[in-house]
Design an enzyme around this catalytic site. Structure first.
Site, PDB file in Angstrom:
ATOM      1  N   GLY A  17      32.811  43.788  31.373  1.00  0.00           N
ATOM      2  CA  GLY A  17      32.577  43.208  32.703  1.00  0.00           C
ATOM      3  C   GLY A  17      33.564  43.665  33.752  1.00  0.00           C
ATOM      4  O   GLY A  17      34.148  42.831  34.463  1.00  0.00           O
ATOM      5  N   GLY A  23      38.148  42.155  36.316  1.00  0.00           N
ATOM      6  CA  GLY A  23      38.035  43.286  35.385  1.00  0.00           C
ATOM      7  C   GLY A  23      38.113  44.622  36.094  1.00  0.00           C
ATOM      8  O   GLY A  23      38.700  45.585  35.577  1.00  0.00           O
ATOM      9  N   SER A 146      40.756  30.443  30.536  1.00  0.00           N
ATOM     10  CA  SER A 146      40.934  29.736  31.812  1.00  0.00           C
ATOM     11  C   SER A 146      41.665  28.416  31.565  1.00  0.00           C
ATOM     12  O   SER A 146      41.521  27.811  30.496  1.00  0.00           O
ATOM     13  CB  SER A 146      39.561  29.435  32.412  1.00  0.00           C
ATOM     14  OG  SER A 146      39.672  28.489  33.451  1.00  0.00           O
ATOM     15  N   TYR A 171      31.204  25.545  30.203  1.00  0.00           N
ATOM     16  CA  TYR A 171      32.144  26.613  30.577  1.00  0.00           C
ATOM     17  C   TYR A 171      33.530  26.307  29.986  1.00  0.00           C
ATOM     18  O   TYR A 171      34.141  27.170  29.349  1.00  0.00           O
ATOM     19  CB  TYR A 171      32.227  26.747  32.103  1.00  0.00           C
ATOM     20  CG  TYR A 171      33.230  27.786  32.549  1.00  0.00           C
ATOM     21  CD1 TYR A 171      32.884  29.131  32.573  1.00  0.00           C
ATOM     22  CD2 TYR A 171      34.522  27.428  32.937  1.00  0.00           C
ATOM     23  CE1 TYR A 171      33.810  30.102  32.971  1.00  0.00           C
ATOM     24  CE2 TYR A 171      35.447  28.387  33.335  1.00  0.00           C
ATOM     25  CZ  TYR A 171      35.087  29.712  33.358  1.00  0.00           C
ATOM     26  OH  TYR A 171      35.998  30.668  33.743  1.00  0.00           O
TER      27      TYR A 171
END
Ligand SMILES: NC(=O)C1=CN([C@@H]2O[C@H](COP(=O)(O)OP(=O)(O)OC[C@H]3O[C@@H](n4cnc5c(N)ncnc54)[C@H](OP(=O)(O)O)[C@@H]3O)[C@@H](O)[C@H]2O)C=CC1
Ligand SMILES: CC1=C(/C=C/C(C)=C/C=C/C(C)=C/C=O)C(C)(C)CCC1
Length: 278
Positions: A17, A23, A146, A171
């Site tokens: 990605g 990225g 995260s 998520y």
């Protein structure tokens, strides 16, 4: 800021990605350091445009695009097969790709798209490429997680299809899986020359929030502490490049230093069990 002076001449890096967002800036920095970079992206048009930009800016022509759709297990397997067949070494694997949107979408494998992309794909890809990483040691695996993992939890009974689980925070759960996957991977690769780190890049202005209502997106970009994608790349670069951090393999990094995870992010029984799902 990553201050490493490491040069990557002769080294091969895979970044998932990396046609946009954090990225992209990781790829750009590593291209300046003369790495051979395999851009593992799903969209050929976007990836080739990003590739040409990186080549034009850095003069490094060893930038290759290899297509992979991380929400398809078959695509991940085919990608890994091509890499094993065509590449003689792999020094750094950066599992960066991620999505944040509603968990009502299912993949062809019957998995929730967000879980498939954020956890199952990097888990499978890393395990398929582990022999190559080990034969190229010292090598590194970076898993982009995260701080959102801190409100996450792993529910094995509906990990493959969390849309059935009311009140889930998919998520955050996938980002907790990234933290735990990294810890158990470090345990399994101890003494084998592979170091692995999970990373919080910071709250960054990228396309990650593209599925959120535009008003929320507009409010977010006004948040004064929001980082740029280039700033978000720094901790990933630190973990990929800095010398002498191998003894912290398995740890979670933020702002270029080891950071604390939630208590659930240290639960090694749950971490080990991740190898039984898929
Ligand atoms: N931005 C932030 O504030 C934070 C980001 N992160 C993490 O950082 C990482 C990078 O995100 P960020 O740069 O912000 O987001 P972006 O949306 O800008 O970039 C995500 C990248 O992942 C790719 N991708 C998504 N789905 C797939 C798929 N099925 N197959 C292949 N590639 C895919 C995207 O490709 P395409 O362009 O084709 O969609 C894109 O290249 C993620 O793991 C995210 O969770 C963590 C904390 C905060
Ligand atoms: C919702 C919202 C906000 C905060 C969002 C935050 C803090 C998001 C963090 C996201 C992360 C860390 C995602 C990646 O993993 C603001 C800007 C305070 C105000 C506008 C509405």
């Amino acid at each position: 800021v990553c201050t490493s002076k490491t040069d990557l001449t002769g080294k091969t890096v895979i970044i998932t990605g990396c046609n946009t967002g954090i990225g992209y800036y990781v790829a750009l920095d590593l291209a300046f350091r003369n790495a051979r970079i395999i851009m593992a992206c799903r969209n050929a048009e976007k990836a080739n445009a990003a590739k040409e930009k990186i080549i034009a800016e850095t003069g490094n022509k060893q930038i290759v695009f290899q297509q992979v759709n991380l929400s398809s297990l078959q695509s991940v397997r085919q990608f890994a097969e091509r890499i094993i067949k065509e590449e003689s070494r792999l020094d750094i694997l950066i599992n960066n790709a991620g999505i944040m949107h509603s968990n009502s979408l299912l993949t062809e494998d019957g998995l929730t798209t967000i879980y498939a992309t954020n956890h199952f794909a990097p888990f499978l890809l890393t395990n398929l490429l582990l022999d190559l990483l080990q034969s190229s040691a010292p090598s590194r695996v970076i898993n982009v997680s995260s701080h959102g993992h801190k409100i996450g939890s792993i529910r094995f009974e509906n990990m493959k299809c969390p849309m059935l689980d009311d009140g889930n925070r998919t998520y955050a759960n996938t980002k907790l899986a990234n933290v735990l996957f990294t810890r158990e991977l470090a345990r399994r690769t101890e003494g084998k020359g592979v170091s692995t780190f999970s990373v919080h890049p910071g709250f960054c202005d990228t396309e990650l929030f593209r599925f959120m209502p535009s008003l929320v997106q507009a409010l977010m970009t006004r948040y004064p502490l929001m980082k740029t994608a280039k700033e978000g790349a720094q901790t990933i670069l630190h973990c990929a490049l800095s010398e002498g951090i191998e003894s912290t393999s398995g740890e979670y990094y933020s702002d270029c230093k080891v950071s604390s995870t939630s208590a659930k992010g240290r639960d090694m029984a749950v971490a080990k069990k991740l190898w039984e799902v898929l």
